[in-house]
Design a protein around this motif. Sequence first.
Motif: not given
Length: 199
Positions: A71-84, A114-124
């Motif tokens: 419940d302390r996370l920002p809204p979740l986002e998802k996607g490919s783990q292949w990021i740059a 790995d399909e949610l971590f950086f994507h969620t962080l990016l959204g915040d």
Amino acid sequence: LPLYPAETIRTVLREAYDRGRQFISANPSITPEEADRIRRRRFCPDKSTFARRLLRIAMKCTMRAENPFFDRLPPLEKGSQWIAITDRMRDFIFDYLAAHPDFIPAFRYSHAADELFFHTLLGDSPFAGHNANYSLVHADWSHPGAHPKTLSTSDLSQLSVLKSRGGGNSPLFARKFDDGLDIARYREILFGQGTKAAR
């Protein structure tokens, strides 16, 4: 494998860097099942050895199945783990994690983090508005299953068509390739190289 010559790849990445562009395919449409990857903890799913089975039992007995940090996370986002990402976003990530100490524990014992971590962080982050929102790595998900199609020599013409239609949003690489890929045909079809050798 690359779909373009090294010089083209360098040019694309340099131009993206100058514009502060990130390449993370991020989708905010999360199903309840996908949210449960984080909401419900997975305790040592590898039960291949007796020691791992004991660890799994011990964790289940001593830890809550419900993730107390969810419940302390920002809204979740998802996607490919292949990021740059740029070095600026990299630095932001470290600063963000230092300022939000519950973020990493929230993803511990999760499934496919790995399909949610950086994507969620990016959204915040302030970088969300500078995201290309696609991956630089193409994968063929046209076949049902948990893994993308393994590409072979017969798929090279399709990859060539993908390049021609890509415009400014074309992936620079592709995966996964069969070990038996004909490298000579790969160079011929995608780069116009080694035509005589390929024949």
